[in-house]
Design a protein around this motif. Structure first.
Motif, PDB file in Angstrom:
ATOM      1  N   PRO A 156       0.943  -1.193   0.062  1.00 30.18           N
ATOM      2  CA  PRO A 156      -0.129  -0.010  -0.069  1.00 30.18           C
ATOM      3  C   PRO A 156       0.797   1.460   0.122  1.00 30.18           C
ATOM      4  O   PRO A 156       0.414   2.297  -0.575  1.00 30.18           O
ATOM      5  N   ASP A 157       1.966   1.300   0.848  1.00 33.84           N
ATOM      6  CA  ASP A 157       2.786   2.337   0.770  1.00 33.84           C
ATOM      7  C   ASP A 157       3.305   2.695  -0.601  1.00 33.84           C
ATOM      8  O   ASP A 157       3.972   3.879  -0.756  1.00 33.84           O
ATOM      9  N   ALA A 158       3.678   1.508  -1.525  1.00 35.35           N
ATOM     10  CA  ALA A 158       4.100   1.840  -2.721  1.00 35.35           C
ATOM     11  C   ALA A 158       3.549   2.677  -3.653  1.00 35.35           C
ATOM     12  O   ALA A 158       4.016   3.205  -4.732  1.00 35.35           O
ATOM     13  N   MET A 159       2.323   3.065  -2.961  1.00 35.16           N
ATOM     14  CA  MET A 159       1.187   3.978  -3.976  1.00 35.16           C
ATOM     15  C   MET A 159       2.044   5.371  -3.974  1.00 35.16           C
ATOM     16  O   MET A 159       1.498   6.218  -4.712  1.00 35.16           O
ATOM     17  N   GLU A 160       3.099   5.622  -3.339  1.00 31.88           N
ATOM     18  CA  GLU A 160       3.662   6.939  -3.133  1.00 31.88           C
ATOM     19  C   GLU A 160       4.344   7.296  -4.627  1.00 31.88           C
ATOM     20  O   GLU A 160       4.842   8.575  -4.973  1.00 31.88           O
ATOM     21  N   GLY A 161       4.532   6.285  -5.384  1.00 30.97           N
ATOM     22  CA  GLY A 161       5.191   6.525  -6.495  1.00 30.97           C
ATOM     23  C   GLY A 161       4.119   7.104  -7.550  1.00 30.97           C
ATOM     24  O   GLY A 161       2.960   7.126  -7.261  1.00 30.97           O
ATOM     25  N   PRO A 162       4.671   7.497  -8.699  1.00 29.87           N
ATOM     26  CA  PRO A 162       3.690   7.970  -9.730  1.00 29.87           C
ATOM     27  C   PRO A 162       2.836   6.864  -9.846  1.00 29.87           C
ATOM     28  O   PRO A 162       2.871   5.761 -10.111  1.00 29.87           O
ATOM     29  N   THR A 163       1.502   7.408 -10.426  1.00 32.13           N
ATOM     30  CA  THR A 163       0.310   6.272 -10.772  1.00 32.13           C
ATOM     31  C   THR A 163       0.897   5.326 -11.862  1.00 32.13           C
ATOM     32  O   THR A 163       0.240   4.159 -11.780  1.00 32.13           O
ATOM     33  N   PRO A 164       1.475   5.750 -13.094  1.00 35.60           N
ATOM     34  CA  PRO A 164       1.928   4.576 -14.055  1.00 35.60           C
ATOM     35  C   PRO A 164       2.746   3.582 -13.312  1.00 35.60           C
ATOM     36  O   PRO A 164       2.831   2.559 -13.780  1.00 35.60           O
ATOM     37  N   VAL A 165       3.550   4.050 -12.453  1.00 33.14           N
ATOM     38  CA  VAL A 165       4.375   2.992 -11.662  1.00 33.14           C
ATOM     39  C   VAL A 165       3.502   1.973 -10.960  1.00 33.14           C
ATOM     40  O   VAL A 165       3.563   0.816 -10.742  1.00 33.14           O
TER      41      VAL A 165
END
Length: 639
Positions: free
Chosen positions: A257-266
């Motif tokens: 869930p914390d990986a959502m800090e990356g850009p949305t395409p990521v």
């Protein structure tokens, strides 16, 4: 010349694009890097589709069986006469299928990013990292041996660290990238130890030898034991630990869930077809070993998948960040895939679990990529991730609404969309092998329909918001990938998947089980109906329900405090009770001992350094004195 020798370019091209855009990207306009990376992925996608066509319809099938093809295999390291590490490419049904999935989704993400990331600082760097990530995943799925897979496995971890932490100015993004890297490194340590145990007892790293049913290379591993379990059981558990880390299975789910800090395409790239399905692919690749050598581990995998699926679905019902809802949805769907592998047999329809797991991986890649890219289009329009700041967007985002609706219906399991067909096969496998997992899966299907409908109704209908600016549809460069993925989300479920990807590589026929399909669709419709009643308009009833649930709702909203538990264990237990005593011992015993030796050496040096004064008279005095002392000692002892 080998028929599939061109497949080397599927790996060479994204690696070259990474080096080219990474080293020279700052020397020309940012858009050039994006166009170069996208063009490279277009060529890779064409080659991947050509590989799939050639393999499945031309030369891959020998008799009734799909065979494994190794276009090339180069010896890299030699440990013993038999134990060697090769670098090669292995083509079989699941690796060819994954080439199609990875290249398709990555290409859509590249095209989408040309619009979404326009004007971002580090545009060139972003496309360089995308190429590295794609190269790593492509290398992982075509690896001819498990050690080669591990090398690319770590490259996937490194490139995901770079992409999640792309906004390195944001402390939250840096923390998220470190969290993902550290959690998966712990899991990968188990993976590496498992590989070493497996290779020690079997004498090979090669998949074609390890995954042959009936092979006797596991005999010594089956007889050797440690703490009541055989060496092969330990090896396969530890290998699954690596897969659980990458696929974010409970309790190693906390990074996702914390990986959502990356850009949305990521987020789309990581969640749809690449990093998170690597663990599922690993279990599928080693499936014959799990099934025939360690069936108890395979059953354990099934239960872990089922629990993760339920656990994540419950949490998704309470989240307000649109990307986090989709993140927990991914956790739940990956759990479905693991569950399906856990309840699978091997031959014919007994292997429907294996087939359905790969089928759901395939369809999920399309509709989940569409959901994330659609979420990116929504965020692009309203400049917020918070569902509470969204509403009534249907009239502002017509293309996004239509494509998002298709993805929503697909993940809810509504026929004839693709998610229905693959999820139905998973439920069939669970029904005929484990009723507990079946009823759990049906309940999760209802929860999935509820939380995705909650998101859908809140965003596109719901409360009318007073936006600071009028939301507008994304540019064509961003909506074209949405349309392509929407088409894929409709039609990929119609592929006769059991004719191509099966556990024993033999095709078999499947049919719709109405006794399972009808109840599952009804459960999904119930979930959609409840969400409609609660969230289609203002959502006041939903607010009253959350207040009434009190601490239960708060606990779920805070993800059952698993992150807090990890922090407590690491800071209060490991750091205070283990690390601090070790640090004290290191400072006061180890360092003090070394410092004491140094001081003694320094003191001794000070005292004896006068012996090297350089004065001739002193040397003569010592020489004569020493000679006299020796003569007197000689006379004393021998007189």
């Amino acid at each position: 010349m080998n028929t599939f020798s061109f497949t080397a370019f599927i790996l060479i091209i994204p690696l070259f694009m990474f080096l080219l855009t990474g080293l020279t990207g700052m020397k020309y306009k940012p858009i050039i890097s994006g166009l170069l990376g996208t063009t490279g992925l277009l060529i890779v996608t064409i080659l991947s589709y050509y590989t799939a066509w050639l393999y499945f319809f031309q030369v891959g099938q020998v008799g009734n069986t799909y065979t494994s093809i190794i276009p090339f295999n180069i010896e890299w390291l030699t440990f013993t006469e038999n134990l060697k590490i090769h670098i090669g490419i292995l083509l079989d049904p699941i690796s060819v299928m994954m080439l199609v999935v990875i290249s398709t989704v990555s290409l859509m993400v590249h095209i989408y990013s040309l619009g979404y990331m326009k004007g971002e600082m580090g545009f060139q760097r972003f496309f360089a990292f995308l190429s590295l990530f794609t190269f790593s995943m492509l290398g992982l799925v075509v690896a001819s041996n498990i050690f080669q897979m591990y090398i690319f496995w770590e490259l996937v971890g490194a490139s995901s660290f770079l992409l999640i932490g792309f906004y390195y100015q944001k402390p939250s993004a840096v923390a998220a990238s470190k969290k993902a890297f550290i959690v998966t490194r712990f899991a990968d340590f188990g993976f590496l130890v498992g590989i070493l145990i497996l290779s020690f007892y079997t004498g090979t790293f090669d998949f074609d030898k390890l995954t042959q049913p009936g092979t006797d290379i596991f005999n010594s591993a089956a007889t050797a034991s440690f703490i009541g379990m055989s060496a092969i059981t330990w090896a396969m558990l530890l290998i699954f630990m690596g897969g659980a880390g990458k696929s974010a299975m409970f309790p190693l789910h906390i990074w996702l869930p914390d990986a959502m800090e990356g850009p949305t395409p990521v987020s789309a790239l990581i969640h749809a077809a690449t990093m998170v399905v690597a663990g599922v692919f690993l279990v599928a690749r080693m499936f014959p070993v799990y099934l025939f050598q360690t069936p108890e581990v395979l059953e354990f995998i099934g239960y872990i998948g089922a629990f993760t699926s339920l656990f994540a679905a419950v949490i998704a019902c309470t989240q307000f960040d649109i990307k986090r809802v989709l993140a927990f949805s991914t956790l739940s769907q990956i759990g479905y895939m693991m569950l399906a592998l856990g309840v699978s047999g091997y031959e014919g329809e007994h292997g429907v679990g294996y087939m359905s797991s790969m089928f759901h991986l395939f369809t999920h890649a399309m509709f989940k990529a569409l959901l994330f890219l659609g979420a990116g289009s929504i965020i692009h329009a309203v400049h917020s991730n918070d569902l509470r700041e969204m509403g009534n967007l249907k009239k502002y985002l017509p293309f996004t609404f239509i494509t998002f609706t298709i993805a929503w219906l697909s993940i809810c399991g509504i026929p004839p969309f693709s998610g229905f067909w693959s999820k139905d096969e998973i439920l069939v496998a669970a029904f005929y092998h484990n009723k507990i997992l079946f009823f759990s899966s049906v309940f999760v299907a209802g929860l999935t329909a509820f939380y995705m409908s909650r998101l859908f109704f809140t965003v596109f209908f719901g409360k009318k918001q007073h936006y600071h600016h009028t939301p507008h549809e994304s540019p064509l460069i961003m909506t074209i990938p949405l349309m392509i993925l929407a088409i894929a989300s409709i039609f990929t479920g119609l592929i006769p998947f059991s004719h191509f990807v099966t556990a024993d590589k033999l095709a078999f026929n499947t049919h719709l089980h109405l006794n399972i399909a009808i109840p599952s669709v009804l459960v999904a419709l119930i979930g959609i109906s409840i969400a409609f009643l609660l969230y289609f308009k203002e959502g006041k009833v939903a607010n009253r329900i959350t207040v009434a649930l009190g601490y239960v709702y708060t606990t779920v909203l805070n993800k059952f405090y698993v992150d807090e538990l990890y922090i407590f264990i690491t800071k209060k237990v490991i750091f205070n009770c283990i690390s601090q005593p070790i640090a004290w011992f290191d400072r006061h015993i180890v360092d003090a001992t070394m410092d004491g030796i140094a001081r003694i050496t320094e003191f001794s040096s000070e005292k004896i350094k006068t012996l090297q004064s350089g004065q001739l008279q002193q040397y003569a005095f010592v020489f004569v004195g020493g000679t006299i002392a020796l003569v007197l000692a000689f006379i004393y002892w021998y007189a």
